[in-house]
Design a protein around this motif. Sequence first.
Motif, PDB file in Angstrom:
ATOM      1  N   GLY A 124       0.864  -1.178   0.000  1.00 42.21           N
ATOM      2  CA  GLY A 124       0.000   0.000   0.000  1.00 42.21           C
ATOM      3  C   GLY A 124       0.895   1.220   0.000  1.00 42.21           C
ATOM      4  N   SER A 152      -3.030  -6.174   3.727  1.00 39.12           N
ATOM      5  CA  SER A 152      -2.595  -4.963   3.039  1.00 39.12           C
ATOM      6  C   SER A 152      -2.790  -3.756   3.945  1.00 39.12           C
ATOM      7  CB  SER A 152      -3.409  -4.786   1.747  1.00 39.12           C
ATOM      8  OG  SER A 152      -2.914  -3.721   0.963  1.00 39.12           O
ATOM      9  N   PRO A 154      -4.051  -0.334   5.417  1.00 35.82           N
ATOM     10  CA  PRO A 154      -5.229   0.491   5.179  1.00 35.82           C
ATOM     11  C   PRO A 154      -4.870   1.961   4.993  1.00 35.82           C
ATOM     12  CG  PRO A 154      -4.992   0.132   7.516  1.00 35.82           C
ATOM     13  CD  PRO A 154      -3.862  -0.624   6.850  1.00 35.82           C
ATOM     14  N   LEU A 160      -9.358  -0.476   2.727  1.00 34.22           N
ATOM     15  CA  LEU A 160      -8.401  -0.901   1.724  1.00 34.22           C
ATOM     16  C   LEU A 160      -8.839  -0.375   0.365  1.00 34.22           C
ATOM     17  CD1 LEU A 160      -7.489  -4.599   2.632  1.00 34.22           C
ATOM     18  CD2 LEU A 160      -6.472  -2.457   3.414  1.00 34.22           C
ATOM     19  N   LYS A 178      -6.540  -5.938   7.349  1.00 31.95           N
ATOM     20  CA  LYS A 178      -6.010  -4.582   7.235  1.00 31.95           C
ATOM     21  C   LYS A 178      -4.780  -4.446   8.129  1.00 31.95           C
ATOM     22  CE  LYS A 178     -10.798  -2.876   6.958  1.00 31.95           C
ATOM     23  NZ  LYS A 178     -11.825  -2.057   7.651  1.00 31.95           N
TER      24      LYS A 178
END
Length: 427
Positions: A124, A152, A154, A160, A178
């Motif tokens: 991310g 992943s 946030p 997300l 998250k």
Amino acid sequence: MKVTRLSSGISIRRTIAEGTEQQVTAVKAIIQEVKDYGDEAMFRFTEKWDGAKLTSLRVTEEEISQAVDRFDPQLLVDLTEAAANIRKYHESQQQQGYRLDNEDGSYVAQRVTAIESAGLYVPGGTAAYPSSVLMNVIPAQVAGVPRIVLISPPSKDGTLSDGVLASAHILGITEVYKSGGAQAIAALAYGTESIAPVDKITGPGNIFVALAKREVNGDVAIDMIAGPSEIAIIADDTAYADEVAADLLSQAEHDPLASAVLLTTSKKLADAVSKQVEKQLATLPREAIASPAIANHSMIYLGETMQELITAADQLAPEHLEIMTDDAEAVAEKIHHAGAIFIGRYSSEPIGDYFAGTNHVLPTNSTARFSSALSVYDFIKRTSIIRYSQKAWQNNKEKIARLARLEGLEGHARAVESRSWKKENEQ
């Protein structure tokens, strides 16, 4: 971009980023906190590093459904087609076990089975990568992994990316969490109240993710330690400077530590590409990221012959290698070390990133000398199977015992000899 001549005394191999002492210490502390405090540590670190105050780590089915509803319908179609291409390519990697039978009734075999669970990290931060969902999940699915987990970082509002969740939806993945950074890797490796641990962790990330994967390796399997993005291009005077520059910048925009290298025999092309990079960089939305990559980690190398360029490319062993020359296929045949090779003018690196079907999780830092792209092979185990018959044991026990005693392992020898013919007849 700087232009310099290749010479026999110059090394262009990429230096592996080890992380600073402070970064390594921080990662170890984060991992220990997650092991000790589980979800509480995850919430604390997610608020500290991502600015998101969460009450639950798991993404709900409603959140996934809403993300799909918001997502551009045409992009959903494009991702679905890309997923089909990726699946088709990886299905060719499926393996079967085998069995070798001997005349004496013994046999040896290999059994191929999928690992039980995989945790797939999707980056991310400066950019969210729906394509990474496809590239990590599909090989695991093709391998037959029964439990696949996505994790992943946030955004600050605790959500997300719609693209990441839409990609998960396309592939039927519902266990999504998250979290980012070292804490996400720790949770996948050791588990928390919300997240059950996995057998293998895959996917690229920043330096903290890389260091965390290195730290947990051995307690859990990992795919590789991925460094910043790299591209090298071998080009001659048939290449177009604006296209070469655009492809170099396609990787420079990933990370300030990314590397973009041109290897060419043409001084005219070298000068033109240098000017084009400067020109295109000025209008690139991620110019602030790409500029230090170009200034500090990129170079144009001039060589006298094509063979000199090939030798240099093999020394570099880049993540991505494009070949834009008069006889690109012939040049590609001579390359030994690259994560992925892109042949010809129309095979720009992003085609491999998104759509061709090959995997874009690739070895970096010159590790393409001995490692490969993420694949189905990363999600399977090969188990050796041995069944010796009485006849095979009788014919070979003395040989095996002699070999054991050669190595000073009397217990090994006695284990083989303990099966006596008399005992066998008494049963």
